[in-house]
Design a protein around this motif. Sequence first.
Motif, mmCIF file in Angstrom:
data_model
loop_
_atom_site.group_PDB
_atom_site.id
_atom_site.type_symbol
_atom_site.label_atom_id
_atom_site.label_comp_id
_atom_site.label_asym_id
_atom_site.label_seq_id
_atom_site.Cartn_x
_atom_site.Cartn_y
_atom_site.Cartn_z
ATOM 1 N N ARG A 1 76.156 -11.206 10.422
ATOM 2 C CA ARG A 1 75.373 -10.739 11.339
ATOM 3 C C ARG A 1 75.817 -9.282 11.688
ATOM 4 N NH1 ARG A 1 75.649 -16.399 12.232
ATOM 5 N NH2 ARG A 1 77.046 -15.843 14.068
ATOM 6 N N VAL B 1 73.471 -5.660 11.578
ATOM 7 C CA VAL B 1 72.967 -4.725 12.528
ATOM 8 C C VAL B 1 73.714 -3.420 12.653
ATOM 9 C CG1 VAL B 1 72.182 -6.658 14.175
ATOM 10 C CG2 VAL B 1 74.629 -5.946 14.349
ATOM 11 N N LYS C 1 63.780 -2.940 16.762
ATOM 12 C CA LYS C 1 65.028 -3.736 15.981
ATOM 13 C C LYS C 1 65.196 -3.206 14.669
ATOM 14 C CE LYS C 1 66.089 -6.398 19.434
ATOM 15 N NZ LYS C 1 67.447 -6.392 20.266
ATOM 16 N N ILE D 1 67.481 -3.858 10.933
ATOM 17 C CA ILE D 1 68.573 -4.489 10.317
ATOM 18 C C ILE D 1 69.067 -4.234 8.952
ATOM 19 C CG2 ILE D 1 68.709 -6.629 12.107
ATOM 20 C CD1 ILE D 1 67.315 -8.215 9.751
ATOM 21 N N LEU E 1 67.564 -12.124 13.880
ATOM 22 C CA LEU E 1 68.339 -10.764 14.115
ATOM 23 C C LEU E 1 67.401 -9.898 14.621
ATOM 24 C CD1 LEU E 1 70.901 -10.584 11.080
ATOM 25 C CD2 LEU E 1 71.429 -10.754 13.705
#
Length: 157
Positions: A65, A69, A114, A116, A140
Amino acid sequence: MRLILALPLIALAGCSTPSFQGLFGPAPAAPVAAPAPTLNPAPPPPPPQNAVTVEQFDTTSAEDRAAAVATAPAGAQALGRTIATLGSPAEAGIWLKTPLVTQLSAGRVDYQGKSINIELRPSGGAAGSGSQISLAAMRLIEAPLTSLPELTVFALP
């Protein structure tokens, strides 16, 4: 009279239908699907057979994770936009199956501010047919699991 003698044979022949499989012995085991090809040298384990919660299905590690990110390297190439549905929660990892790619590659997706890093997997679908995104990736980017997020997809160098 002949009809009465034939009835037990007809009834016995019906026992091979799927609805009668469990009555006369154990049901055959479900076939185990081979894991999907991945770029991750140490992919997350599949969820347990008795998983029922989102946390039980999301088997990605804290390291996976954190890598997702992290800031992406410069030189990302925009591939386009796609509408995504939640993919199979039994398929672990941070991935997007999309018709925007033809081979397994590293990428990035943006959704409402966001962003990722993600593994791009070819879906084999026609252009514009939409994509599937993993449970871990949906979490995420903080998209509701029942939504159809519109994602901007980038290929990483």
